[in-house]
Structure formats: C-alpha cells, structure tokens
Design a protein around this motif. Structure first.
Motif, short mmCIF file in Angstrom:
data_model
loop_
_atom_site.label_atom_id
_atom_site.label_comp_id
_atom_site.label_asym_id
_atom_site.label_seq_id
_atom_site.Cartn_x
_atom_site.Cartn_y
_atom_site.Cartn_z
N ARG A 228 54.34 38.17 66.53
CA ARG A 228 55.59 38.59 65.88
C ARG A 228 56.51 37.38 65.68
O ARG A 228 57.08 37.16 64.62
CB ARG A 228 56.29 39.64 66.74
CG ARG A 228 56.70 40.86 65.94
CD ARG A 228 57.40 41.91 66.77
NE ARG A 228 56.65 42.35 67.93
CZ ARG A 228 57.11 42.33 69.18
NH1 ARG A 228 58.32 41.88 69.45
NH2 ARG A 228 56.37 42.76 70.18
N TYR A 229 56.62 36.57 66.75
CA TYR A 229 57.51 35.41 66.71
C TYR A 229 57.10 34.47 65.57
O TYR A 229 57.93 34.04 64.76
CB TYR A 229 57.46 34.67 68.06
CG TYR A 229 58.46 33.56 68.17
CD1 TYR A 229 59.75 33.80 68.66
CD2 TYR A 229 58.15 32.27 67.76
CE1 TYR A 229 60.69 32.78 68.74
CE2 TYR A 229 59.07 31.25 67.83
CZ TYR A 229 60.33 31.51 68.33
OH TYR A 229 61.27 30.50 68.40
N ALA A 230 55.79 34.20 65.50
CA ALA A 230 55.30 33.28 64.47
C ALA A 230 55.55 33.83 63.07
O ALA A 230 55.99 33.11 62.17
CB ALA A 230 53.80 33.03 64.68
N LYS A 231 55.31 35.13 62.91
CA LYS A 231 55.47 35.71 61.57
C LYS A 231 56.92 35.64 61.11
O LYS A 231 57.21 35.32 59.95
CB LYS A 231 54.97 37.17 61.58
CG LYS A 231 54.69 37.67 60.17
CD LYS A 231 53.77 38.87 60.16
CE LYS A 231 54.53 40.12 60.60
NZ LYS A 231 53.63 41.29 60.63
N GLU A 237 62.27 32.11 58.13
CA GLU A 237 62.95 30.82 58.23
C GLU A 237 62.34 29.76 57.32
O GLU A 237 63.02 29.12 56.54
CB GLU A 237 62.89 30.35 59.69
CG GLU A 237 64.04 29.43 60.04
CD GLU A 237 64.15 29.24 61.53
OE1 GLU A 237 64.11 28.10 61.95
OE2 GLU A 237 64.27 30.25 62.27
N LEU A 238 60.99 29.64 57.42
CA LEU A 238 60.33 28.58 56.64
C LEU A 238 60.01 29.03 55.21
O LEU A 238 59.73 28.21 54.36
CB LEU A 238 59.06 28.13 57.35
CG LEU A 238 59.28 27.37 58.67
CD1 LEU A 238 57.98 27.26 59.47
CD2 LEU A 238 59.82 25.97 58.40
N LYS A 239 60.06 30.34 54.98
CA LYS A 239 59.77 30.91 53.65
C LYS A 239 58.33 30.65 53.21
O LYS A 239 58.05 30.29 52.06
CB LYS A 239 60.73 30.38 52.57
CG LYS A 239 62.21 30.46 52.96
CD LYS A 239 62.70 31.87 52.98
CE LYS A 239 64.19 31.94 53.34
NZ LYS A 239 64.60 33.21 53.93
N VAL A 240 57.41 30.79 54.16
CA VAL A 240 55.99 30.75 53.83
C VAL A 240 55.60 32.17 53.40
O VAL A 240 55.98 33.14 54.06
CB VAL A 240 55.15 30.32 55.06
CG1 VAL A 240 53.65 30.49 54.80
CG2 VAL A 240 55.47 28.89 55.46
N ARG A 241 54.85 32.30 52.34
CA ARG A 241 54.36 33.63 51.93
C ARG A 241 53.14 33.95 52.79
O ARG A 241 52.17 33.18 52.82
CB ARG A 241 53.98 33.60 50.45
CG ARG A 241 53.43 34.95 49.96
CD ARG A 241 53.41 35.00 48.44
NE ARG A 241 52.43 34.11 47.87
CZ ARG A 241 51.52 34.46 46.95
NH1 ARG A 241 51.47 35.70 46.50
NH2 ARG A 241 50.70 33.57 46.46
N VAL A 242 53.21 35.06 53.54
CA VAL A 242 52.10 35.42 54.44
C VAL A 242 51.36 36.62 53.87
O VAL A 242 51.96 37.69 53.68
CB VAL A 242 52.62 35.72 55.87
CG1 VAL A 242 51.46 36.13 56.78
CG2 VAL A 242 53.36 34.52 56.44
#
Ligand SMILES: Cc1cc2nc3c(=O)[nH]c(=O)nc-3n(C[C@H](O)[C@H](O)[C@H](O)COP(=O)(O)OP(=O)(O)OC[C@H]3O[C@@H](n4cnc5c(N)ncnc54)[C@H](O)[C@@H]3O)c2cc1C
Ligand SMILES: NC(=O)c1ccc[n+]([C@@H]2O[C@H](COP(=O)([O-])OP(=O)(O)OC[C@H]3O[C@@H](n4cnc5c(N)ncnc54)[C@H](OP(=O)(O)O)[C@@H]3O)[C@@H](O)[C@H]2O)c1
Length: 426
Positions: A228-231, A237-242
């Motif tokens: 959860r923390y990583a997601k 925050e980093l705005k990576v599309r997952v």
C-alpha cells in the motif's frame, strides 16, 4: 511506523542478534588460532566455491579462516569485481557513481594465512565428479564444491561485461537510453521494477512512466502494508502510472526495447519509447546439466538441496554427493535475498568441515524469514522503507526520508574489505 513496530523489531532482532554475536566471538577466536597453525602443504585438496557474489564471498571468508592443513579454498568467478547489484537500479538512472558499484575482490580472505585462498577469474562451463572445466580450457580438481552461481536477470541488473570498465559502460548506456526516452514502461512490479520506475520519475519528473505488473498488488512477495505504501508514493507523489493485473508479452528487442509496443488484457496496444523488463530471475543452474540434471528442479530451475544444502538427486536420494548449492541458485525454501545466502554460507562451511573431519554433516538451514526476507526499498530519492514480515504475517515497517543518493556504497566497500577512500577519496 508505531511503538508496536519498534517493540516487535527489538524482540525479533534480539532473538537473532544475541546468538549471532556468540558465533562471531567464537569465529574471531578460531581465526586467530587458525592464522598461527595453518601451513601451506604441497598437494593441498581444493574446496571450490563457484560464484563470487554475496553467498560465495561469505563462504570463502569463512573457509579461509577455518580449513585444516591440507585443504585450501579456490573461488571461481567470471567477473573481475563484485557487482553490487543493490545499487544498479539507482545507478542506471543517476550518472557519475556507476564505478563505485563494482567492488574489488582485494579484501577477500583478509587476515587468512597466505596460500589458503586463490581467486580465478573464469567461467565454469562443465563439471565432472572430480573436476570443474573452465571456459579458458583449464580444469580444476575439487574435493568439495559449493555452487553459488545465483541467478540472471534482465539488464539493468545483469551486465554482459566481466570487467569494470565494460560494465560501467553498460550502465552509462542504460542511463543514456533512459535519458533519451520520454514515454517509458517498466514491466514487472517486484522490487527492481518499483525502484527503477520511482527513480526514473524522481530524476526526470517530466517523463511519462508506466509500471505494469502481473498481479493485483505490486511487491506481491511482501506484505500488504508495504504494498500500500509503495503504491501511494508511486501513484500520488511521483505520478507513476501503475497498471495491475496485466501481463503483456515481452516485446522483441531485449530487456531494454526501444520503440516497443505492449498489448494489454483488453487487447489495447500502446507504443512506448522504451520498455524495460524487470521480470525476475533465471537461476544459473546449468553447470549441473551434464552431471546431475535431475538435481535441477523442473518447476523453477533451482538446484534441489537437502536441509544441509548438499545437492539432492532424485535418482540417488541416499547418496551424499560432495557438492553443495546455496544462495539464489538453490531451492532452499528461504527468500531470494543476499542475507539468506550469507546465513546459508555458515551452514555450508560447517558441513564441509564436518565431512573433512569424517563426520556426518549435521548443520541444517532453517530460514529466518523475518531477518532474511526484510527489505530496504527506495521509492525515488525521497522515500526509503524498511520492511520485514514474519511467517505468521506480523510485520514491521519503518519509512524514512532523504537517504543518501549513493545508497551508502562506501559502507558496502567496507563490508567486503575494500578501500573506498583510497579509490574515490573521502
Ligand atoms: C536491485 C537489487 C537490489 C537488492 N537488494 C537487496 C538487499 O538490499 N538486501 C538483500 O538481502 N538482497 C537484495 N537483493 C537480492 C540479492 O542481490 C540476491 O539475493 C543476491 O545477489 C544473491 O546472491 P548469490 O551470491 O546467491 O548470487 P548472485 O548475486 O546472483 O551471484 C552469482 C555469482 O556467480 C557468478 N557466476 C554465475 N555463473 C558463473 C559461472 N558459470 N562461472 C563463474 N561465475 C559464475 C556471477 O558472476 C555472480 O558473481 C537485491 C537484488 C537486486 C536485483
Ligand atoms: N531493496 C531490496 O532489498 C531489493 C531490491 C530489488 C530486488 N530485491 C530482491 O531481488 C529479487 C529479485 O527481484 P525482482 O524484482 O527482479 O524479481 P521479482 O521479485 O521476481 O519480481 C518480478 C515480477 O515481475 C512480474 N512479471 C513477470 N513477467 C511479467 C509480465 N510479462 N508482465 C507483468 N509482470 C511480470 C513477476 O510476476 P509473476 O510472479 O506473476 O510472474 C514478478 O512479480 C527478489 O527477491 C527481490 O525481493 C531486493
């Protein structure tokens, strides 16, 4: 992080550290005595350690301080330097520090008696019951063999070059390729994919970064709190599309495929400037393929071992073969982490000594999942999370901020007995 995290960590760590301190003290005393008593004799028998990374190095260090007269240890390793892969995702993005990730082998067997240790830079290509055959054509006799050949992973974890200049050149090439690409997909949301995706987006916020993972959660080998923390950090925050629950076919063009297309489960295809595959490990177990092919698991290609870490052939399960396998190459039931290989080295050393002294090997490996499987994960340059989970599902998590950009590479050099200051200054 909470008070109960601290309490749990203290309890679990003390349970490991106190007995370990006792072992260390005993080892120190033995080392001093050993240095004064071991003598180099002609025709010493060889204990061969194959693979000089986290697991193999620890075994070399232990054996070179404990082997009796008449035995010596030979390390066969293809690379000129220890490839400190922990830092490869960071140094695949950030330039200027890549040279520090290749640690000289000068510090191996430090303080051991002269003549007890030899390192051969070569690639083992085949095995008989008495000899290892090397790519150079040389053959090395062995009385006991410990296989620590680990695993291969796609670039940027595994490099082709066996010397430091070539390997640095490969990392610089990865940095350049990332720099030149605007729309990047990372396939595989294990720890490598997560660290790489977050570093790319942190160092280059204007790039468009997508992380594609096969499962419903990133980091599925770890617990829910870390996932959860990583997601949250990646997405918010980093705005990576997952993208989760997606297993696109790997594009042609290798693990760093430029101008590649990924096709998703809804049949939609998307073009990326760069697709980096971080899809996990392939065990380097081929060395057994002629002599003991049945000792390699058909399901995961790891070497099948007994709890003593001696290889187990299903054809001849009662015969003890003088070959051990440990670290990432072995199917040992513990985590695929350097800490596991490091602890397994103690089991292998103990059992080799038992065999030399005519005793039955009795030390067995039981994974300490909490200690061996704990992770220190970076999420870009701002976030670092320490996370550990026990077999019963209880876990601890310690997020912190603004860790050093070089991920404390100087400390790694010290651990392996190498002089960082001499090479790079303070
Ligand atoms: C990015 C990253 C970060 C990580 N961070 C951590 C961490 O913080 N903590 C942790 O505990 N674990 C971490 N891990 C996991 C850890 O790196 C592995 O578990 C560890 O490297 C396994 O060690 P090993 O010695 O078994 O094998 P490997 O590290 O895979 O090494 C095998 C060695 O054998 C050599 N070799 C292979 N075949 C031959 C041959 N035929 N002839 C000669 N030499 C050969 C290779 O050159 C290599 O040096 C990380 C992994 C990655 C990828
Ligand atoms: N900081 C650290 O301590 C640290 C950092 C990095 C790595 N490590 C350790 O090193 C080891 C290797 O890590 P890793 O991340 O390389 O391997 P990993 O943990 O095996 O992760 C790779 C992931 O990629 C997924 N995958 C494979 N093919 C895919 C596809 N086509 N599409 C989408 N996803 C796909 C796999 O899922 P499936 O299982 O579904 O195939 C797997 O979960 C692990 O033990 C890891 O914990 C530790």
């Amino acid at each position: 992080m909470s008070f109960s995290d601290y309490t749990r960590l203290t309890k679990k760590s003390l349970g490991f550290l106190l007995p370990y301190l006792g072992t260390l003290l005993r080892q120190r005393a033995t080392t001093i005595l050993h240095r004064w008593t071991w003598r180099n004799t002609p025709n010493s028998k060889n204990i061969v350690v194959l693979g000089g990374s986290f697991a193999g190095i620890e075994l070399v260090n232990q054996l070179s301080h404990t082997l009796p007269r008449g035995y010596r240890v030979i390390l066969i390793e293809k690379n000129s330097h220890l490839n400190y892969v922990f830092n490869f995702p960071r140094f695949s993005v950030m330039s200027g520090l890549e040279r520090t990730a290749f640690i000289p082998y000068d510090g191996l067997a430090k303080g051991a008696p002269s003549g007890i240790f030899e390192r051969i830079q070569d690639t083992a290509v085949d095995l008989t019951s008495k000899k290892i055959r090397l790519a150079s054509g040389k053959e090395i006799d062995y009385s006991y063999l410990a296989i620590a050949t680990g695993s291969s992973q796609p670039l940027p974890v595994n490099l082709m070059s066996i010397d430091r200049n070539g390997a640095c050149g490969e990392l610089q090439q990865v940095q350049e390729t990332i720099k030149e690409s605007q729309k990047i997909a990372i396939v595989g949301g294990g720890a490598v994919g997560v660290e790489l995706a977050s570093d790319i987006k942190d160092f280059y916020p204007s790039k468009d970064v997508t992380l594609v993972h096969s499962r419903g959660q990133l980091l599925n080998k770890f617990g829910e709190r870390l996932q959860r923390y990583a997601k949250v950090v990646l997405r918010n925050e980093l705005k990576v599309r997952v993208l989760l629950n997606e297993r696109p076919k790997k594009p042609s063009g290798g693990s760093m495929a430029r101008g590649a297309i990924l096709t998703f489960s809804d049949t939609r295809s998307e073009q990326f400037d760069l697709v980096i595959s971080c899809t996990g490990q392939q065990p380097n177990s081929a060395i057994l393929s002629t002599l003991y092919p049945e000792a390699v698991s058909e399901s995961n290609s790891r070497v099948i071992v007994r709890p003593t870490l001696q290889i187990l052939t299903t054809k001849d399960p009662n015969r003890a073969i003088p070959i051990f396998a440990f670290g990432d190459v072995a199917d040992h039931g513990g985590p695929q982490m350097a800490r596991a290989g490091w602890l397994q080295a103690g089991v292998v050393a103990n059992n080799i000594l038992a065999l030399i002294h005519g005793r039955t090997p009795s030390r067995t490996y039981k994974p300490n999942v909490f200690i061996e499987g704990a992770i220190k994960l970076t999420l870009g340059t701002t976030h670092t999370v320490m996370y550990g989970m026990d077999e019963d599902g209880s876990d601890v998590m310690f997020p912190s901020r603004n860790g050093p950009l070089d991920l404390e590479i100087g400390r790694a050099w010290k651990t392996f007995g190498a002089d960082y200051e001499k090479e790079f200054g303070a």
